[in-house]
Motif scaffolding. Sequence first.
Motif, short mmCIF file in Angstrom:
data_model
loop_
_atom_site.label_atom_id
_atom_site.label_comp_id
_atom_site.label_asym_id
_atom_site.label_seq_id
_atom_site.Cartn_x
_atom_site.Cartn_y
_atom_site.Cartn_z
N LEU A 50 0.84 -1.18 0.00
CA LEU A 50 0.00 0.00 0.00
C LEU A 50 0.88 1.24 0.00
N ALA A 51 0.40 2.28 -0.66
CA ALA A 51 1.09 3.56 -0.68
C ALA A 51 0.15 4.66 -0.23
N CYS A 52 0.67 5.61 0.51
CA CYS A 52 -0.09 6.77 0.96
C CYS A 52 0.68 8.00 0.50
N ALA A 53 0.13 8.68 -0.49
CA ALA A 53 0.76 9.88 -1.03
C ALA A 53 0.11 11.11 -0.44
N ALA A 54 0.94 12.06 -0.03
CA ALA A 54 0.44 13.27 0.60
C ALA A 54 0.62 14.49 -0.29
N SER A 55 -0.33 15.39 -0.21
CA SER A 55 -0.19 16.69 -0.84
C SER A 55 -0.68 17.74 0.14
N GLY A 56 -0.13 18.93 0.02
CA GLY A 56 -0.52 20.00 0.92
C GLY A 56 0.30 20.06 2.20
N ILE A 57 1.12 19.05 2.44
CA ILE A 57 1.99 19.02 3.61
C ILE A 57 3.32 18.41 3.20
N THR A 58 4.34 18.70 4.01
CA THR A 58 5.61 18.00 3.87
C THR A 58 5.55 16.80 4.79
N PHE A 59 5.38 15.64 4.20
CA PHE A 59 5.07 14.43 4.95
C PHE A 59 6.14 14.09 5.97
N SER A 60 7.37 14.53 5.71
CA SER A 60 8.49 14.14 6.57
C SER A 60 8.36 14.73 7.97
N GLY A 61 7.49 15.70 8.17
CA GLY A 61 7.31 16.28 9.49
C GLY A 61 6.18 15.66 10.29
N TYR A 62 5.61 14.59 9.80
CA TYR A 62 4.41 14.00 10.39
C TYR A 62 4.62 12.54 10.80
N ASN A 68 7.33 7.35 12.91
CA ASN A 68 7.55 8.73 13.33
C ASN A 68 8.18 9.52 12.19
N PRO A 69 8.28 10.84 12.34
CA PRO A 69 8.76 11.66 11.21
C PRO A 69 10.13 11.25 10.67
N SER A 70 11.05 10.90 11.57
CA SER A 70 12.40 10.55 11.10
C SER A 70 12.51 9.11 10.62
N GLY A 71 11.47 8.31 10.88
CA GLY A 71 11.53 6.91 10.50
C GLY A 71 12.28 6.04 11.47
N THR A 72 12.68 6.60 12.62
CA THR A 72 13.49 5.85 13.58
C THR A 72 12.66 5.10 14.61
N SER A 117 7.27 2.03 5.93
CA SER A 117 8.46 2.79 5.55
C SER A 117 8.01 4.10 4.91
N ARG A 118 8.96 5.01 4.78
CA ARG A 118 8.62 6.29 4.18
C ARG A 118 9.70 6.73 3.22
N ASP A 119 9.28 7.43 2.18
CA ASP A 119 10.17 7.99 1.18
C ASP A 119 9.90 9.48 1.15
N SER A 120 10.76 10.24 1.80
CA SER A 120 10.55 11.68 1.90
C SER A 120 10.59 12.36 0.54
N ALA A 121 11.44 11.88 -0.35
CA ALA A 121 11.56 12.48 -1.67
C ALA A 121 10.25 12.39 -2.45
N LYS A 122 9.51 11.30 -2.21
CA LYS A 122 8.24 11.10 -2.91
C LYS A 122 7.04 11.52 -2.07
#
Length: 123
Positions: free
Chosen positions: A20-32, A52-56, A71-76
């Motif tokens: 599954l993928a969750c794509a965000a718009s309107g926010i910078t996902f890396s802060g959430y 968590n935001p850092s993925g740690t 997992s998260r991909d901040s670039a995407k």
Amino acid sequence: QVQLVESGGGLVQAGGSLRLACAASGITFSGYTVGWFRQAPGKERECVAAINPSGTNTYYLDSVKGRFTISRDSAKNTVYLQMDSLKPEDTAVYYCAAQAIFFSSKSKDFGSWGQGTQVTVSP
């Protein structure tokens, strides 16, 4: 305006995999903090994984530990849920949700939600 869009759901046989993928718009996902929740008919919504935001720091529901990976991909600006060794009891609508306050796995702490994607696992 925050928008979360899930994709990747579908029908799979028991033992199979989905991502599954969750794509965000309107926010910078890396802060959430981002959570994946699911709700089956007649059951309460439950958090299956959170990151968590850092993925740690991650959280997993006991019944999915060792089978699901968040997992998260901040670039995407996208968060993923890899689901392996799927079981019929994993059948549900899966939602992603985001919140910027603190790390949590409780649905009441999340203010932004996607529309959900159906996952169906056949025996």
